[in-house]
Design a protein around this motif. Structure first.
Motif, PDB file in Angstrom:
ATOM      1  N   ASN A 107      56.113  53.714   1.698  1.00 39.99           N
ATOM      2  CA  ASN A 107      55.500  53.001   2.811  1.00 39.99           C
ATOM      3  C   ASN A 107      55.667  51.510   2.570  1.00 39.99           C
ATOM      4  OD1 ASN A 107      54.482  55.214   4.290  1.00 39.99           O
ATOM      5  ND2 ASN A 107      52.755  55.392   2.888  1.00 39.99           N
ATOM      6  N   ARG A 121      48.750  56.235   5.535  1.00 39.81           N
ATOM      7  CA  ARG A 121      48.515  57.662   5.762  1.00 39.81           C
ATOM      8  C   ARG A 121      49.636  58.518   5.193  1.00 39.81           C
ATOM      9  NH1 ARG A 121      44.911  57.670  10.279  1.00 39.81           N
ATOM     10  NH2 ARG A 121      44.979  55.671  11.327  1.00 39.81           N
ATOM     11  N   PHE A 122      49.304  59.778   4.930  1.00 37.55           N
ATOM     12  CA  PHE A 122      50.327  60.767   4.589  1.00 37.55           C
ATOM     13  C   PHE A 122      51.096  61.106   5.857  1.00 37.55           C
ATOM     14  CE2 PHE A 122      51.530  65.220   4.846  1.00 37.55           C
ATOM     15  CZ  PHE A 122      52.461  65.271   3.820  1.00 37.55           C
ATOM     16  N   ARG A 123      52.421  61.114   5.723  1.00 39.94           N
ATOM     17  CA  ARG A 123      53.299  61.495   6.834  1.00 39.94           C
ATOM     18  C   ARG A 123      54.311  62.492   6.308  1.00 39.94           C
ATOM     19  NH1 ARG A 123      54.179  55.367   8.316  1.00 39.94           N
ATOM     20  NH2 ARG A 123      52.249  54.984   9.422  1.00 39.94           N
ATOM     21  N   ILE A 178      49.945  56.301  -0.787  1.00 37.54           N
ATOM     22  CA  ILE A 178      49.036  56.990   0.120  1.00 37.54           C
ATOM     23  C   ILE A 178      47.599  56.568  -0.167  1.00 37.54           C
ATOM     24  CG2 ILE A 178      48.181  59.266   0.845  1.00 37.54           C
ATOM     25  CD1 ILE A 178      51.124  58.696   1.616  1.00 37.54           C
ATOM     26  N   ILE A 181      48.075  70.628   4.365  1.00 34.43           N
ATOM     27  CA  ILE A 181      48.702  69.602   5.200  1.00 34.43           C
ATOM     28  C   ILE A 181      48.099  69.526   6.598  1.00 34.43           C
ATOM     29  CG2 ILE A 181      50.881  68.812   6.236  1.00 34.43           C
ATOM     30  CD1 ILE A 181      50.539  68.407   3.117  1.00 34.43           C
ATOM     31  N   GLN A 182      47.904  70.652   7.259  1.00 29.44           N
ATOM     32  CA  GLN A 182      47.349  70.622   8.624  1.00 29.44           C
ATOM     33  C   GLN A 182      45.934  70.070   8.637  1.00 29.44           C
ATOM     34  OE1 GLN A 182      49.115  70.891  11.408  1.00 29.44           O
ATOM     35  NE2 GLN A 182      50.797  71.072   9.954  1.00 29.44           N
ATOM     36  N   ILE A 239      44.690  67.876   6.515  1.00 27.71           N
ATOM     37  CA  ILE A 239      44.826  66.428   6.292  1.00 27.71           C
ATOM     38  C   ILE A 239      45.196  65.721   7.594  1.00 27.71           C
ATOM     39  CG2 ILE A 239      46.214  64.650   5.146  1.00 27.71           C
ATOM     40  CD1 ILE A 239      46.503  66.695   2.786  1.00 27.71           C
ATOM     41  N   LEU A 240      46.176  66.256   8.301  1.00 29.26           N
ATOM     42  CA  LEU A 240      46.674  65.611   9.511  1.00 29.26           C
ATOM     43  C   LEU A 240      45.698  65.719  10.680  1.00 29.26           C
ATOM     44  CD1 LEU A 240      50.415  66.704   9.298  1.00 29.26           C
ATOM     45  CD2 LEU A 240      49.435  64.477   8.695  1.00 29.26           C
ATOM     46  N   ARG A 241      45.094  66.868  10.862  1.00 26.11           N
ATOM     47  CA  ARG A 241      44.217  67.089  12.024  1.00 26.11           C
ATOM     48  C   ARG A 241      42.800  66.572  11.818  1.00 26.11           C
ATOM     49  NH1 ARG A 241      46.064  73.206  13.122  1.00 26.11           N
ATOM     50  NH2 ARG A 241      48.034  72.737  14.151  1.00 26.11           N
ATOM     51  N   ARG A 256      42.734  62.502   9.586  1.00 25.62           N
ATOM     52  CA  ARG A 256      43.526  61.387  10.129  1.00 25.62           C
ATOM     53  C   ARG A 256      44.708  60.986   9.238  1.00 25.62           C
ATOM     54  NH1 ARG A 256      38.218  59.055  10.362  1.00 25.62           N
ATOM     55  NH2 ARG A 256      38.983  57.355   9.082  1.00 25.62           N
ATOM     56  N   GLY A 257      45.204  61.923   8.436  1.00 28.87           N
ATOM     57  CA  GLY A 257      46.352  61.636   7.587  1.00 28.87           C
ATOM     58  C   GLY A 257      46.005  61.104   6.208  1.00 28.87           C
TER      59      GLY A 257
END
Length: 176
Positions: free
Chosen positions: A23, A28-30, A51, A81-82, A84-86, A89-90
């Motif tokens: 980054n 955020r994690f992407r 991160i 992962i889901q 973390i993302l949902r 907020r990453g």
């Protein structure tokens, strides 16, 4: 550390789609900026750099809560992962993190130990007994709950200033 000894043979590596792993600043994690590694054991992990992670408040409440702390590299199991993302907020929280690494170069100084201790305190409670002892990457994590492997990666060997503190907080070094 030889990760293949822990999780088995590497079957497949998916590299970042944008050819950008680092980054520009902590964030955020992407998925598209991380390496996805599949092992013969059936486990799949994402390796991501720079991160920001939530701390113990997010672990306790199981929601995005509290301040963020930067880790140079985090390893996250695909199963998280889901979430973390949902739901976060990453930004991973301690319950999502398999291991974290701080990369240091140049002359070793006491400030580096303080930084590593700060990350440890942000991610794990101190457990005074060995009741939570877990073998991670051929090293015992004895006093940290959750048991997250936390390592300082260095280009050459340097001894921690305070080896007893390093042992108490399950801090390790890797020489590359």
């Amino acid at each position: 550390m030889n990760i293949k000894k822990v999780y088995g043979k590497i079957l497949h590596v998916t590299t970042p789609s944008s050819n950008k792993f680092l980054n520009q600043s902590p964030g955020r994690f992407r998925v598209e900026r991380s390496f996805k590694i599949e092992f013969s054991s059936g486990l799949v992990f994402y390796f991501a750099a720079d991160i920001e992670v939530f701390g113990l408040g997010a672990l306790r409440e199981d929601k995005p809560l509290g301040i963020l702390f930067e880790a140079d590299v985090v390893v996250l199991s695909e199963e998280h992962i889901q979430d973390i993302l949902r739901n976060f907020r990453g930004f991973p929280a301690p319950q999502h993190i398999d291991s974290a690494y701080e990369c240091k170069f140049g002359q070793y100084n006491k400030g580096q130990l303080r930084e590593l201790l700060g990350l440890r305190r942000h991610l794990s409670y101190l457990s005074p007994s060995n009741s939570t002892a877990t073998l991670l990457f051929n090293e015992w994590v004895r006093h940290s709950n959750p048991p997250i492997a936390l390592k300082m990666v260095r280009p050459r060997t340097h001894i921690f200033y305070d080896i007893q503190t390093a042992k108490l907080y399950d801090l390790e070094q890797i020489i590359v």
